[in-house]
Design a protein around this motif. Structure first.
Motif, PDB file in Angstrom:
ATOM      1  N   LEU A   1       0.817  -1.223   0.000  1.00 24.45           N
ATOM      2  CA  LEU A   1       0.000   0.000   0.000  1.00 24.45           C
ATOM      3  C   LEU A   1       0.846   1.267   0.000  1.00 24.45           C
ATOM      4  CD1 LEU A   1      -2.796  -1.061   2.538  1.00 24.45           C
ATOM      5  CD2 LEU A   1      -2.977  -0.901   0.052  1.00 24.45           C
ATOM      6  N   LEU A   2       2.040   1.178   0.547  1.00 21.19           N
ATOM      7  CA  LEU A   2       2.839   2.402   0.687  1.00 21.19           C
ATOM      8  C   LEU A   2       3.643   2.682  -0.580  1.00 21.19           C
ATOM      9  CD1 LEU A   2       3.845   2.226   4.442  1.00 21.19           C
ATOM     10  CD2 LEU A   2       2.162   3.729   3.358  1.00 21.19           C
ATOM     11  N   ILE A   3       2.933   3.192  -1.554  1.00 19.28           N
ATOM     12  CA  ILE A   3       3.575   3.606  -2.812  1.00 19.28           C
ATOM     13  C   ILE A   3       3.225   5.067  -3.028  1.00 19.28           C
ATOM     14  CG2 ILE A   3       3.568   3.293  -5.316  1.00 19.28           C
ATOM     15  CD1 ILE A   3       2.978   0.288  -4.695  1.00 19.28           C
ATOM     16  N   HIS A   4       4.251   5.904  -3.138  1.00 16.64           N
ATOM     17  CA  HIS A   4       4.014   7.354  -3.238  1.00 16.64           C
ATOM     18  C   HIS A   4       5.287   8.015  -3.774  1.00 16.64           C
ATOM     19  CE1 HIS A   4       3.176  11.485  -1.981  1.00 16.64           C
ATOM     20  NE2 HIS A   4       1.908  11.124  -1.960  1.00 16.64           N
ATOM     21  N   PRO A   5       5.138   9.093  -4.537  1.00 14.43           N
ATOM     22  CA  PRO A   5       6.348   9.752  -5.063  1.00 14.43           C
ATOM     23  C   PRO A   5       7.325  10.215  -3.971  1.00 14.43           C
ATOM     24  CG  PRO A   5       4.332  10.814  -5.904  1.00 14.43           C
ATOM     25  CD  PRO A   5       3.890   9.673  -5.065  1.00 14.43           C
ATOM     26  N   LEU A   6       6.833  10.450  -2.758  1.00 16.51           N
ATOM     27  CA  LEU A   6       7.757  10.882  -1.696  1.00 16.51           C
ATOM     28  C   LEU A   6       8.595   9.725  -1.151  1.00 16.51           C
ATOM     29  CD1 LEU A   6       5.903  13.375   0.701  1.00 16.51           C
ATOM     30  CD2 LEU A   6       7.520  13.887  -1.115  1.00 16.51           C
ATOM     31  N   ILE A   7       8.117   8.509  -1.386  1.00 19.35           N
ATOM     32  CA  ILE A   7       8.782   7.346  -0.773  1.00 19.35           C
ATOM     33  C   ILE A   7       9.902   6.831  -1.674  1.00 19.35           C
ATOM     34  CG2 ILE A   7       8.471   4.967   0.033  1.00 19.35           C
ATOM     35  CD1 ILE A   7       5.594   5.637   0.736  1.00 19.35           C
ATOM     36  N   GLN A   8      11.105   6.742  -1.073  1.00 22.23           N
ATOM     37  CA  GLN A   8      12.239   6.208  -1.843  1.00 22.23           C
ATOM     38  C   GLN A   8      12.393   4.708  -1.640  1.00 22.23           C
ATOM     39  OE1 GLN A   8      15.534   8.729  -0.652  1.00 22.23           O
ATOM     40  NE2 GLN A   8      14.950  10.268  -2.156  1.00 22.23           N
ATOM     41  N   GLU A   9      12.077   4.259  -0.433  1.00 19.13           N
ATOM     42  CA  GLU A   9      12.194   2.823  -0.160  1.00 19.13           C
ATOM     43  C   GLU A   9      11.341   2.457   1.049  1.00 19.13           C
ATOM     44  OE1 GLU A   9      16.095   1.476   1.171  1.00 19.13           O
ATOM     45  OE2 GLU A   9      15.590  -0.614   0.741  1.00 19.13           O
ATOM     46  N   VAL A  10      10.700   1.301   0.981  1.00 17.11           N
ATOM     47  CA  VAL A  10      10.055   0.743   2.178  1.00 17.11           C
ATOM     48  C   VAL A  10      10.802  -0.551   2.473  1.00 17.11           C
ATOM     49  CG1 VAL A  10       7.918  -0.125   3.208  1.00 17.11           C
ATOM     50  CG2 VAL A  10       7.810   1.660   1.464  1.00 17.11           C
ATOM     51  N   ARG A  11      11.439  -0.623   3.641  1.00 17.96           N
ATOM     52  CA  ARG A  11      12.184  -1.850   3.955  1.00 17.96           C
ATOM     53  C   ARG A  11      11.800  -2.308   5.349  1.00 17.96           C
ATOM     54  NH1 ARG A  11      16.112   2.211   3.943  1.00 17.96           N
ATOM     55  NH2 ARG A  11      16.404   2.917   6.083  1.00 17.96           N
ATOM     56  N   GLY A  12      11.950  -3.585   5.585  1.00 20.57           N
ATOM     57  CA  GLY A  12      11.655  -4.058   6.929  1.00 20.57           C
ATOM     58  C   GLY A  12      11.398  -5.534   6.957  1.00 20.57           C
ATOM     59  N   VAL A  13      11.381  -6.044   8.173  1.00 22.72           N
ATOM     60  CA  VAL A  13      11.077  -7.446   8.413  1.00 22.72           C
ATOM     61  C   VAL A  13       9.893  -7.463   9.352  1.00 22.72           C
ATOM     62  CG1 VAL A  13      12.092  -9.662   9.017  1.00 22.72           C
ATOM     63  CG2 VAL A  13      13.584  -7.707   8.620  1.00 22.72           C
ATOM     64  N   GLY A  14       8.852  -8.211   9.002  1.00 22.24           N
ATOM     65  CA  GLY A  14       7.671  -8.266   9.840  1.00 22.24           C
ATOM     66  C   GLY A  14       7.116  -6.875  10.054  1.00 22.24           C
ATOM     67  N   LEU A  15       6.740  -6.577  11.283  1.00 23.73           N
ATOM     68  CA  LEU A  15       6.168  -5.250  11.552  1.00 23.73           C
ATOM     69  C   LEU A  15       7.223  -4.321  12.156  1.00 23.73           C
ATOM     70  CD1 LEU A  15       2.542  -6.296  12.477  1.00 23.73           C
ATOM     71  CD2 LEU A  15       3.360  -5.155  10.397  1.00 23.73           C
ATOM     72  N   MET A  16       8.391  -4.387  11.579  1.00 21.17           N
ATOM     73  CA  MET A  16       9.496  -3.471  11.906  1.00 21.17           C
ATOM     74  C   MET A  16       9.928  -2.891  10.569  1.00 21.17           C
ATOM     75  SD  MET A  16      12.754  -4.610  14.102  1.00 21.17           S
ATOM     76  CE  MET A  16      14.129  -3.552  14.441  1.00 21.17           C
ATOM     77  N   ILE A  17       9.358  -1.724  10.250  1.00 18.04           N
ATOM     78  CA  ILE A  17       9.453  -1.215   8.877  1.00 18.04           C
ATOM     79  C   ILE A  17       9.965   0.230   8.897  1.00 18.04           C
ATOM     80  CG2 ILE A  17       8.056  -0.613   6.823  1.00 18.04           C
ATOM     81  CD1 ILE A  17       6.133  -2.885   7.626  1.00 18.04           C
ATOM     82  N   ALA A  18      10.762   0.564   7.892  1.00 12.86           N
ATOM     83  CA  ALA A  18      11.196   1.955   7.712  1.00 12.86           C
ATOM     84  C   ALA A  18      10.746   2.428   6.332  1.00 12.86           C
ATOM     85  CB  ALA A  18      12.712   2.053   7.818  1.00 12.86           C
ATOM     86  N   VAL A  19      10.199   3.629   6.292  1.00  9.22           N
ATOM     87  CA  VAL A  19       9.763   4.213   5.028  1.00  9.22           C
ATOM     88  C   VAL A  19      10.683   5.398   4.753  1.00  9.22           C
ATOM     89  CG1 VAL A  19       7.833   5.287   3.809  1.00  9.22           C
ATOM     90  CG2 VAL A  19       7.383   3.558   5.558  1.00  9.22           C
ATOM     91  N   GLU A  20      11.585   5.189   3.805  1.00  9.40           N
ATOM     92  CA  GLU A  20      12.626   6.197   3.601  1.00  9.40           C
ATOM     93  C   GLU A  20      12.193   7.279   2.606  1.00  9.40           C
ATOM     94  OE1 GLU A  20      16.583   4.941   4.274  1.00  9.40           O
ATOM     95  OE2 GLU A  20      17.248   5.910   2.431  1.00  9.40           O
ATOM     96  N   MET A  21      12.499   8.527   2.959  1.00 12.82           N
ATOM     97  CA  MET A  21      12.193   9.669   2.089  1.00 12.82           C
ATOM     98  C   MET A  21      13.463  10.475   1.865  1.00 12.82           C
ATOM     99  SD  MET A  21       8.544  10.712   3.604  1.00 12.82           S
ATOM    100  CE  MET A  21       7.437   9.395   4.005  1.00 12.82           C
ATOM    101  N   LYS A  22      13.290  11.601   1.201  1.00 11.14           N
ATOM    102  CA  LYS A  22      14.447  12.375   0.758  1.00 11.14           C
ATOM    103  C   LYS A  22      15.273  12.904   1.936  1.00 11.14           C
ATOM    104  CE  LYS A  22      13.662  16.694  -1.227  1.00 11.14           C
ATOM    105  NZ  LYS A  22      12.642  17.366  -0.969  1.00 11.14           N
ATOM    106  N   ASP A  23      14.597  13.503   2.908  1.00  7.87           N
ATOM    107  CA  ASP A  23      15.330  14.129   4.015  1.00  7.87           C
ATOM    108  C   ASP A  23      14.443  14.253   5.257  1.00  7.87           C
ATOM    109  OD1 ASP A  23      13.548  16.157   3.396  1.00  7.87           O
ATOM    110  OD2 ASP A  23      15.009  17.295   2.241  1.00  7.87           O
ATOM    111  N   PHE A  24      15.056  14.715   6.334  1.00 10.62           N
ATOM    112  CA  PHE A  24      14.347  14.827   7.598  1.00 10.62           C
ATOM    113  C   PHE A  24      13.158  15.791   7.504  1.00 10.62           C
ATOM    114  CE2 PHE A  24      13.872  16.990  11.799  1.00 10.62           C
ATOM    115  CZ  PHE A  24      13.291  15.913  12.464  1.00 10.62           C
ATOM    116  N   GLN A  25      13.334  16.893   6.769  1.00  6.70           N
ATOM    117  CA  GLN A  25      12.246  17.888   6.667  1.00  6.70           C
ATOM    118  C   GLN A  25      10.980  17.242   6.100  1.00  6.70           C
ATOM    119  OE1 GLN A  25      15.476  18.656   5.996  1.00  6.70           O
ATOM    120  NE2 GLN A  25      15.569  19.946   7.824  1.00  6.70           N
ATOM    121  N   THR A  26      11.157  16.423   5.077  1.00  5.38           N
ATOM    122  CA  THR A  26       9.992  15.759   4.467  1.00  5.38           C
ATOM    123  C   THR A  26       9.351  14.798   5.471  1.00  5.38           C
ATOM    124  OG1 THR A  26      11.250  15.832   2.415  1.00  5.38           O
ATOM    125  CG2 THR A  26       9.262  14.485   2.398  1.00  5.38           C
TER     126      THR A  26
END
Ligand code: PMP
Length: 399
Positions: free
Chosen positions: A319-344
């Protein structure tokens, strides 16, 4: 005039940043928190990686009530026989399926489990060198802080422990740093505060091999991954290796404070001589926390909670598909959604909180959103949560 809770918070409680979240929560249930204005929030971080079986899980609450009716604190850890403590120790040992991990030492928190394990490794190996990973976080007390793989966190508190070396998580070449001088390596299976970074099974197998060759103890920190967060009860179980010492806390207590380090009796025994009482804690293994933890294990098993963790994880990823998202990574319910920078990331987080969803970032990866909901989150609730996340991203993207 009487001060409000917010004013009391500002005035009397110590702060560790000048921007605390400062939500005033009055009740919590399942994956939901309610604030003093009646607004409801979906908790996507489980505060943090703690409420795996949901806030106020009814089985856990009942176990706590039953234990409070029998007894609370009686004596420092390890002197009296307390049924919730011994039953929990047995359940923990069984959960590992590992002959190596057959005894438990209970603590109050994660960092204390780290401290106890470091002392145990020094005492058992008679060595003083430790290895940990760059960008790792293992706790805030001075031994655990010494392991932290980030100078900024440590510099103001030196001198810390000497003889600490760092490797890159998952990097085979760096394993040469482990030698016959190393007491232990402390490592997570999935590096949490580095932003949910994974390493391969072959890395962990090579690490296990190197530790065995050199007599270095392999300490696996499962304080964040433990009790099912990654989809197996312990994350190391998916790597086909066995730790010498296993650390747990956070999700272990079902919302109550507790931690533990586990090891083989032959290692653990060294805490009982030279000197006697080699590690002491007053409250470690508090009976109410142990009762809550035992109920947590039972709930995870009886509800087959881990069976759907991978499906839920994939749903977030789909579900997490969006132009702001560079990568969704994780194992189980430990997930990181990476974006361009902290401000975003910060702008998305702030919008989510406005819209009734709580998320945050990582200590050493501030350009990624944290997704670590209670494992009891339903698939429908994941869809609701992702809608709020995507709407927040739309808003930030448009502006
Ligand atoms: N180890 C890891 C991997 C952690 O994530 C944390 C807490 N974020 C700790 C240790 C320290 O646990 P505690 O905050 O209970 O001391």
């Amino acid at each position: 005039m009487e001060l409000t809770n917010r004013q009391l918070f500002q005035k009397y409680t110590a702060h560790t940043s000048d921007a605390p979240l400062a939500l005033e929560i009055v009740s919590a249930e399942h994956i939901y928190l309610k604030d003093s204005s009646g607004k409801s929030y979906i908790d996507l971080i489980s505060g943090i990686a703690v409420s795996n079986v949901g806030h106020r899980n009814p089985e856990v609450v009942q176990a706590i009530k039953n234990q409070v009716d029998a007894y609370m604190h009686l004596m420092v850890y390890g002197e009296y026989i307390q049924s919730p403590q011994v039953l929990l120790a047995e359940a923990l040992v069984k959960s590992t399926n590992s002959p190596k991990l057959n005894q438990v030492y209970f603590t109050n928190s994660g960092t204390e489990a780290v401290e106890g394990a470091m002392k145990l490794a020094k005492r058992y190996t008679r060595r003083s060198e430790f290895i940990s990973c760059l960008n790792a976080y293992h706790g805030a007390t001075q031994g655990a802080l010494s392991l932290a793989g980030d100078e900024n966190f440590k510099n103001s508190f030196r001198p810390l422990l000497p003889d600490i070396k760092h490797i890159r998580h998952g990097n085979m070449d760096d394993l040469v740093l482990i030698t016959a001088k190393t007491a232990a390596i402390v490592i997570e299976i999935v590096a949490g505060e580095a932003g949910v970074k994974q390493a391969t099974k072959s890395f962990f197998k090579a690490l296990r091999e190197k530790c065995t060759q050199t007599g270095c103890l392999l300490i696996i920190d499962e304080i964040q991954t433990g009790f099912g967060r990654t989809g197996t009860f312990w994350a190391y179980q998916a790597m086909e290796i066995q730790p010498d010492i296993l650390l747990t806390a956070k999700g272990m207590g079902g919302g109550m404070p507790i931690g533990a380090f586990m090891a083989n009796e032959s290692i653990m025994r060294t805490l009982s001589y030279e000197p006697v009482l080699g590690h002491i804690t007053t409250f470690g293994g508090h009976p109410v926390s142990c009762a809550a933890s035992l109920a947590t294990i039972k709930y995870i098993q009886e509800a087959n909670l881990l069976d759907r963790v991978a499906v839920k994880s994939n749903l977030f990823k789909e579900l997490l598909i969006h132009p702001l998202i560079q990568e969704v990574r994780g194992v189980g319910l430990m997930i990181a959604v990476e974006m361009k920078d902290f401000q975003t990331v910060k702008a998305v987080i702030d919008t989510c909180i406005e819209n009734g969803l709580i998320t945050d970032w990582f200590l050493f990866c501030d350009n990624a959103l944290r997704i670590a909901p209670p494992l009891v989150i339903t698939e429908n609730e994941i869809k609701m949560a992702c809608n709020i996340l995507l709407q927040a991203m739309d808003k930030v993207y448009e502006s």
